[in-house]
Structure formats: structure tokens, C-alpha cells
Design an enzyme around this catalytic site. Structure first.
Site, PDB file in Angstrom:
ATOM      1  N   ASP A 160      -1.090  -2.623  -4.474  1.00  0.00           N
ATOM      2  CA  ASP A 160      -1.308  -1.171  -4.470  1.00  0.00           C
ATOM      3  C   ASP A 160       0.027  -0.426  -4.470  1.00  0.00           C
ATOM      4  O   ASP A 160       0.261   0.479  -3.663  1.00  0.00           O
ATOM      5  CB  ASP A 160      -2.172  -0.745  -3.281  1.00  0.00           C
ATOM      6  CG  ASP A 160      -3.654  -0.988  -3.531  1.00  0.00           C
ATOM      7  OD1 ASP A 160      -4.011  -1.380  -4.662  1.00  0.00           O
ATOM      8  OD2 ASP A 160      -4.449  -0.808  -2.608  1.00  0.00           O
ATOM      9  N   HIS A 196      -3.586  -9.626  -1.511  1.00  0.00           N
ATOM     10  CA  HIS A 196      -4.062  -8.262  -1.288  1.00  0.00           C
ATOM     11  C   HIS A 196      -5.576  -8.338  -1.049  1.00  0.00           C
ATOM     12  O   HIS A 196      -6.389  -8.145  -1.947  1.00  0.00           O
ATOM     13  CB  HIS A 196      -3.752  -7.379  -2.515  1.00  0.00           C
ATOM     14  CG  HIS A 196      -4.052  -5.924  -2.292  1.00  0.00           C
ATOM     15  ND1 HIS A 196      -3.158  -5.052  -1.726  1.00  0.00           N
ATOM     16  CD2 HIS A 196      -5.157  -5.167  -2.556  1.00  0.00           C
ATOM     17  CE1 HIS A 196      -3.671  -3.847  -1.658  1.00  0.00           C
ATOM     18  NE2 HIS A 196      -4.903  -3.891  -2.153  1.00  0.00           N
ATOM     19  N   ASN A 209      -5.969  -3.764  -5.780  1.00  0.00           N
ATOM     20  CA  ASN A 209      -7.239  -3.315  -6.368  1.00  0.00           C
ATOM     21  C   ASN A 209      -7.159  -1.913  -6.948  1.00  0.00           C
ATOM     22  O   ASN A 209      -7.878  -1.577  -7.893  1.00  0.00           O
ATOM     23  CB  ASN A 209      -8.352  -3.373  -5.310  1.00  0.00           C
ATOM     24  CG  ASN A 209      -8.057  -2.511  -4.107  1.00  0.00           C
ATOM     25  OD1 ASN A 209      -6.984  -2.613  -3.505  1.00  0.00           O
ATOM     26  ND2 ASN A 209      -8.995  -1.654  -3.716  1.00  0.00           N
ATOM     27  N   HIS A 210      -6.271  -1.049  -6.442  1.00  0.00           N
ATOM     28  CA  HIS A 210      -6.179   0.318  -6.958  1.00  0.00           C
ATOM     29  C   HIS A 210      -5.538   0.369  -8.334  1.00  0.00           C
ATOM     30  O   HIS A 210      -5.903   1.217  -9.149  1.00  0.00           O
ATOM     31  CB  HIS A 210      -5.375   1.186  -5.979  1.00  0.00           C
ATOM     32  CG  HIS A 210      -6.206   1.776  -4.892  1.00  0.00           C
ATOM     33  ND1 HIS A 210      -6.546   3.111  -4.843  1.00  0.00           N
ATOM     34  CD2 HIS A 210      -6.779   1.205  -3.807  1.00  0.00           C
ATOM     35  CE1 HIS A 210      -7.292   3.340  -3.777  1.00  0.00           C
ATOM     36  NE2 HIS A 210      -7.441   2.195  -3.126  1.00  0.00           N
ATOM     37  N   ASP A 224       0.828  -1.223   0.000  1.00  0.00           N
ATOM     38  CA  ASP A 224       0.000   0.000   0.000  1.00  0.00           C
ATOM     39  C   ASP A 224       0.855   1.263   0.000  1.00  0.00           C
ATOM     40  O   ASP A 224       0.655   2.172   0.815  1.00  0.00           O
ATOM     41  CB  ASP A 224      -0.943   0.001   1.203  1.00  0.00           C
ATOM     42  CG  ASP A 224      -1.916  -1.167   1.165  1.00  0.00           C
ATOM     43  OD1 ASP A 224      -2.808  -1.159   0.303  1.00  0.00           O
ATOM     44  OD2 ASP A 224      -1.761  -2.099   1.988  1.00  0.00           O
ATOM     45  N   ASP A 255      -3.622  -4.265   1.715  1.00  0.00           N
ATOM     46  CA  ASP A 255      -4.961  -3.671   1.574  1.00  0.00           C
ATOM     47  C   ASP A 255      -5.454  -3.063   2.882  1.00  0.00           C
ATOM     48  O   ASP A 255      -6.179  -2.071   2.859  1.00  0.00           O
ATOM     49  CB  ASP A 255      -5.995  -4.669   1.050  1.00  0.00           C
ATOM     50  CG  ASP A 255      -7.199  -3.970   0.415  1.00  0.00           C
ATOM     51  OD1 ASP A 255      -7.118  -2.749   0.175  1.00  0.00           O
ATOM     52  OD2 ASP A 255      -8.223  -4.639   0.147  1.00  0.00           O
ATOM     53  N   HIS A 279      -4.392  -0.952   6.088  1.00  0.00           N
ATOM     54  CA  HIS A 279      -3.283  -0.025   6.239  1.00  0.00           C
ATOM     55  C   HIS A 279      -2.671   0.006   7.639  1.00  0.00           C
ATOM     56  O   HIS A 279      -1.843   0.871   7.915  1.00  0.00           O
ATOM     57  CB  HIS A 279      -3.734   1.382   5.837  1.00  0.00           C
ATOM     58  CG  HIS A 279      -3.987   1.521   4.367  1.00  0.00           C
ATOM     59  ND1 HIS A 279      -4.283   2.739   3.773  1.00  0.00           N
ATOM     60  CD2 HIS A 279      -3.999   0.609   3.372  1.00  0.00           C
ATOM     61  CE1 HIS A 279      -4.460   2.565   2.480  1.00  0.00           C
ATOM     62  NE2 HIS A 279      -4.304   1.273   2.209  1.00  0.00           N
ATOM     63  N   HIS A 311       0.871   3.324  -2.642  1.00  0.00           N
ATOM     64  CA  HIS A 311      -0.025   4.297  -3.302  1.00  0.00           C
ATOM     65  C   HIS A 311       0.771   5.437  -3.944  1.00  0.00           C
ATOM     66  O   HIS A 311       0.471   6.626  -3.722  1.00  0.00           O
ATOM     67  CB  HIS A 311      -1.050   4.841  -2.303  1.00  0.00           C
ATOM     68  CG  HIS A 311      -2.075   3.835  -1.899  1.00  0.00           C
ATOM     69  ND1 HIS A 311      -3.200   3.582  -2.628  1.00  0.00           N
ATOM     70  CD2 HIS A 311      -2.118   2.989  -0.827  1.00  0.00           C
ATOM     71  CE1 HIS A 311      -3.921   2.639  -2.028  1.00  0.00           C
ATOM     72  NE2 HIS A 311      -3.273   2.254  -0.927  1.00  0.00           N
TER      73      HIS A 311
END
Length: 626
Positions: free
Chosen positions: A53, A158, A88-89, A12, A189, A191, A14
Site C-alpha cells: 500500500d 501484506h 491490496n489498494h 501503508d 495492512d 495500521h 497510502h
């Protein structure tokens, strides 16, 4: 002796997330990722595993891609492999960004075939949508025979699973269905850092590397997985990130509310610079506050981002108004579809679009195939097949109107004439609101000579008794009241009337005789309609008939001619016919001199609107169209 293996577990990141629309925050996410990679190089770990992610969006900018490649290249130089799965992002329909990095030699994508790090085999499962979790296929995982005897196996996923408080997938189910024994499941996924043991397997979240929201108040971190002869050990390492500062200001009374808020802010002047500040205002709700003024004050004190929330209790608002209720989205969709009253075709389209088993690229093809199957299954020749039309209210019509009306349930049609002069303006059939069952024949007012009869009523029924009763009962299904099968006698009579009417009457006596002949002929033809059969006879002809919708008026009408020739043309035609008039005084049935021969010469559309327009109306075959 078992070799010790250390794997850095992160997730994650991002990358590319422009949080609060701030470019500085986008850079913060890259700095956190760089910190993780730098620690991996400094500690000389055996591999870095990313649990999904990597990017915040499936369409990262070119700048985001270049910066990511720059960071990963540092691991390649240090000879440390980077393995990851798709979150998924960042998930795309086909080729993933990890595939690009794998082609460049910067990363490896985990899957059902293991990636070896020493004597540790690492598998991966990309992010699975919640709707497809029950359908997941656990077959296909490869277990090579060349694996070491004491090989440890790790699975990277994830998903939201225990120890997350709101799991979508059960860890015990995954461990039970795997074709191999997983020593640990490394998750992404969620955090926050978590670690639990399910059976003999460890399940752990590393947490995100940067705060994605104000609710993530705990320090950010990554994990170090150490596998040795003594077993498996999971340790946590925190990451220094930008400060998120939370300030609470209470307002008492309505006097000087801003001074009270600014006083609470000034207590944190040392922490505010370069921080993301969240100010919650509580207390009395009497005064009106300007959030923009408070945010500007925070920014003036050095805050990077300022967010103000008014948490004061509002007076006069019932408690039930502020309650929040959560409903099942599937139930809400079902209720909306029921309210829309979709037909079979609409339900098919909805099912295809929302089906998780139909890829987006095949929605159009699947919808077309399903609809074609529905159409093929319908028997349009079935005598019981009908299309129901909503009923419109029956409105009364003045029987003395010059336009005839037949009120029908939800359907209105108009037959418009495109010919020349017609001695008959309209034929009015029985209206449900009319007290008598009679047909009224009228002449155009322009051609009606003085002394002519105003209107003649036909005492015989119009032949639409059953249809009138259905309309009065507001029948929901539209059925045709009458059908024209053949009408040679009607067309012959109309031809005679039209030919006789080419001569303009020169005296009231002549005009009266012509009007009487017109009324008598049409009356005789209309009276042939029987109330039982409801069939009107009409001649066969190839002339077209045009229909138009007149739903606003609510009646069917035979429209008057588009134009009436000038008196000069009528006079010329009458003089030409007078020369050929027989001795017995009867009108000639030959074609008037002024009418061109349509069989030998084609008249252009533009000529029909000028003086060359024939005074004889065109003949219409109503039987071919009704």
C-alpha cells in the site's frame, strides 16, 4: 563474526489519499513518507522495506507519481536500496507501479527470489485476496546455494494475520509451509504497531505513517529491524503527524444548546488551529441542532477539518431498532439468487462473474463457452421438450363481438389480412365462456345490404373441444389446439366467393342472394372441422401471412381488410364484368378487368394504397404457417 544489518520497515503510506477531500491532507501523507525516508538517510540504514500500500489507489495521479519518484530518488543518491511488495489498494492486474520504479532503478520488487542485503535474504509475497488464501502455492521459492552459511531470512507480506485481532491468514501455517526458516515476518495492512513471536519467528506490524481514519488514535510509526550475532531486535520510531482533536460537548435541556456546545469548544482553542477536529454532541435530544453552523464555528477557530457527530439518545426509538446485525454475504447472495429464480444460463453467468479463478479479462470468453456448452447439451428434437409460459387469467368475451376470440393460456396471436375487399369480416370460434359450441359468420357492416341476414349460427361443433377444456382448466403449458394441414376445398370456395362478390349488387334481391351464397359456402367449410381431430383444411399458397401479438385483448382474431375500395371502382368492375356475363346468368370466373396481372407486372408498394388496388383479396396459405 556476523555483520550487523539494519533494515527500516514501513508500510501503508497510502500516498495520494485526499482524506476528507482536503488537498492539505494529501500533502500530509507525502510529508510523513518523506520523514521516514529522511530518517533512513540520517541513520544510514542498509535498506528500506515497504510492506505494501505505497499508494492509496491503483490509479495514482501523475502528480502523485512524480512526487513519489522524487522521494525515492533521494534514497538512490544515498545508495540505500528500497524494496517493496504490492498491497491490496494499489494492486493492478498485470504490471505494477513497483515494476515501473524497478525499471527506473528507484526500487526493487520482492518475490520468491531473494534480495540480498549483506548476509540477509529478503523474500516477499504480494497481497493475496481472502478467497485465494487456501489455494496459495508455497512452491517456487528460490534458495540459492551461494547464500552465506549463517544467512538470515526475512519474509515481507501484506495480510491481516496475528497479532491483528481479526486475522485472515494463520502465521503458524505460513511458517510451517515455507521451504525455509523465516527469522521474521514483516507485515503490512494493519495500521497499528504490533509485535509477537510465533515459534522461533518474530511477526511484526510497523503501523501506518499517517492516520487513515479517526479510529487510529495512536501515534504513527515505523520499525527498525536489527540483525546481528546476538539475534534479531525490533524497535519502534514514532512519526510527528497532524493532530486529530476529539471534543465532547454535553447538552442539558432545550434552552441555548448552541451556547453550551460553543462553550465546550472554547476550552480547546489552543489545540484547534490546524487540527482535524471531531466534535461529539451528547446529552438531551430535545433541541434541533444545525451541524453546518457548528462546523463553521470550528473552522472559524482555525480547524483544518471539522466533523460533528450527534450522539444524543433519541427518545421514542425502540432499542431493537438501533441494533446492528451482521450476516454472511455468501448466504445473502444465495438467497437473492433463489428469489430471482434464474434458469441454467443465468446461474452459469453468475458463477463465472463471481468466480475468483476467472480473470476479469476472460469473463466474456468463459461465459460464452459455458453457455455454448449448455445449448449443445439441449435436445431440441426431444418430443418432451417444451417451453413453459406463465398462465394468464381467462376473461369472458362477448360472443356477439365482430372479432373472433380463442382464449388460450398465456399466448395470443393475430392473423392480419393485407388484401383488398373481403366479404367476410371475421370468423368467431367457440369461447370458453360461450354457452353454445357454435361458429358465427358476419359480414362487414359497410358492405351488408339492407335486408341481409344479421348472422347465421353453425349448429355443428367448431372442433376445439379439447383445447377449450384445457383453457378452462388454465393449463400452464401452451399447446396448439388445431393444425391446418391442407385446405384446397376451403381456398376454392373462398375464391368463388371473392369473384362473385366483385359485382356490386344493384337491388336488395341480388344482394340477398350473394349474401346467402357467402354464408352458405363458408358455413359448409367450417362445418368440416371435427371435434375429435381438431384439423382445419386450408389450401396451399405462397402468399405470406403476418402474425401480431395482441396480448392486451386476450384473443386470436382474423382482422378485417386494411381498406375498402371506393364505390366508383366497384361500379367500374361490375360494368366490365357485365359485358362478359354469360347467357345462363352465372357470374364469370375470369379475372376482373381492373386487376393487373401480377405474373407479368410488379405492382409497387405505393400503388397498393391508391386506386389501382385490386378489389379481389389476396389468397393466404394458413397451412404453411400454423
Amino acid at each position: 563474526m556476523v555483520q550487523e544489518t539494519r533494515i527500516l520497515h514501513t508500510a501503508d503510506t497510502h500516498l495520494g489519499y485526499r482524506q476528507y477531500h482536503s488537498e492539505v491532507r494529501r500533502q500530509d501523507f507525502f510529508k510523513a513518507f518523506e520523514t521516514v525516508i529522511k530518517d533512513a538517510i540520517d541513520m544510514q540504514v542498509d535498506a528500506v522495506v515497504h510492506a505494501g500500500d505505497l499508494f492509496d489507489s491503483r490509479n495514482p495521479t501523475l502528480e502523485d507519481l512524480l512526487e513519489t519518484m522524487n522521494v525515492l530518488s533521494r534514497l538512490k543518491v544515498a545508495n540505500i536500496p528500497f524494496f517493496g511488495i504490492v498491497g491490496n489498494h494499489e494492486s493492478k492486474q498485470s504490471t505494477q507501479w513497483l515494476d515501473l520504479f524497478e525499471e527506473m532503478g528507484l526500487a526493487g520488487r520482492l518475490g520468491k527470489a531473494p534480495k540480498m542485503v549483506g548476509d540477509v535474504a529478503i523474500y516477499g509475497i504480494d497481497s493475496v485476496p481472502k478467497s485465494k488464501i487456501p489455494l496459495y502455492d508455497y512452491s517456487g521459492f528460490e534458495i540459492p546455494e551461494s547464500l552465506p552459511e549463517n544467512c538470515r531470512k526475512l519474509l515481507v507480506m501484506h495480510q491481516i494475520m496475528p497479532p491483528s485481532p481479526y486475522p485472515d491468514w494463520d502465521c503458524a501455517e505460513v511458517i510451517e509451509n515455507l521451504p525455509f526458516k523465516a527469522d521474521a515476518i514483516l507485515l503490512g495492512d494493519y495500521h497499528e504497531y504490533e509485535k509477537i513471536k510465533v515459534g522461533e519467528s518474530w511477526v511484526t506490524y510497523s503501523g501506518s505513517t499517517e492516520r487513515n481514519s479517526a479510529s487510529e488514535k495512536e501515534p504513527r510509526s515505523y520499525s527498525i529491524i536489527t540483525l546481528s550475532g546476538e539475534g534479531l531486535e525490533i524497535s519502534r520510531r514514532t512519526i510527528p503527524t497532524r493532530n486529530f482533536l476529539f471534543i465532547t460537548a454535553k447538552v442539558y435541556g432545550e434552552e441555548k444548546p448552541f451556547e453550551q456546545i460553543f462553550s465546550a469548544v472554547n476550552e480547546h482553542l489552543e489545540e484547534i488551529p490546524e487540527s482535524v477536529v471531531f466534535l461529539d454532541v451528547s446529552g438531551d435530544s430535545g433541541s434541533v441542532l444545525s451541524f453546518s453552523e457548528i462546523e463553521e464555528y470550528l473552522l472559524s477557530k482555525g480547524a483544518l477539518v471539522a466533523k460533528v457527530k450527534d450522539a444524543r439518545i433519541k427518545e421514542g426509538i425502540p432499542e431493537e431498532v438501533i441494533k446492528v446485525a451482521f450476516h454472511d454475504p455468501d448466504r445473502a447472495v444465495a438467497e437473492e439468487l433463489r428469489r430471482m429464480s434464474l434458469n441454467d444460463g443465468g446461474l452459469i453467468v453468475d458463477e463465472v462473474i463471481r468466480s475468483p479463478d476467472v480473470p476479469r479479462s476472460r469473463v466474456d470468453e468463459e461465459t460464452e463457452n459455458r453457455l455454448l456448452g449448455l445449448i449443445e447439451a439441449i435436445d431440441f428434437k426431444d418430443p418432451d421438450f417444451m417451453i413453459k409460459i406463465p398462465v394468464s387469467h381467462v376473461s369472458p368475451v362477448d360472443p356477439s363481438s365482430s372479432v373472433s376470440s380463442i382464449e388460450s393460456s398465456g399466448s395470443v396471436s393475430s392473423i392480419e389480412s393485407s388484401g383488398s375487399v373481403s366479404p367476410i369480416d371475421s370468423v368467431s370460434t367457440v369461447s370458453p365462456s360461450s354457452p353454445s359450441s357454435s361458429a358465427i359468420i358476419k359480414e362487414p357492416e359497410e358492405l351488408k345490404p339492407p335486408g341481409a341476414a344479421e348472422e347465421i349460427e353453425n349448429p355443428k361443433p367448431a372442433g376445439v373441444t379439447e383445447f377449450t377444456a384445457a383453457v378452462a382448466a388454465k393449463s400452464e403449458t401452451l399447446m396448439p389446439p388445431v393444425r391446418i394441414q391442407r385446405s384446397e376445398s376451403l381456398n376454392e370456395s373462398l375464391n368463388k366467393i371473392f369473384e362473385k362478390h366483385d359485382v356490386v349488387p344493384e337491388s336488395p334481391e341480388t344482394a340477398g342472394s350473394i349474401a346467402g351464397s357467402v354464408e352458405t359456402a363458408v358455413e359448409d367449410e367450417i362445418s368440416k372441422v371435427t371435434p375429435d381431430s381438431g384439423v382445419i383444411t386450408a389450401p396451399q399458397s405462397s402468399s405470406p401471412v403476418s402474425f401480431s401479438d395482441n396480448s392486451q385483448t386476450g384473443f386470436s382474431a382474423i382482422s378485417p381488410p386494411e381498406s375498402i375500395p371506393s364505390p366508383e371502382i366497384l361500379k367500374e368492375n361490375s360494368e366490365a364484368d357485365a359485358d362478359e356475363k354469360p347467357v345462363d346468368g352465372k357470374l364469370s370466373e375470369e379475372k376482373p378487368v381492373g386487376v393487373p396481372d401480377k405474373a407479368t407486372k410488379t405492382v409497387k408498394q405505393s400503388h397498393r394504397k391508391g386506386k389501382e388496388k385490386s378489389a379481389v383479396p389476396r389468397q393466404y396459405n394458413l397451412g404453411d404457417y400454423l
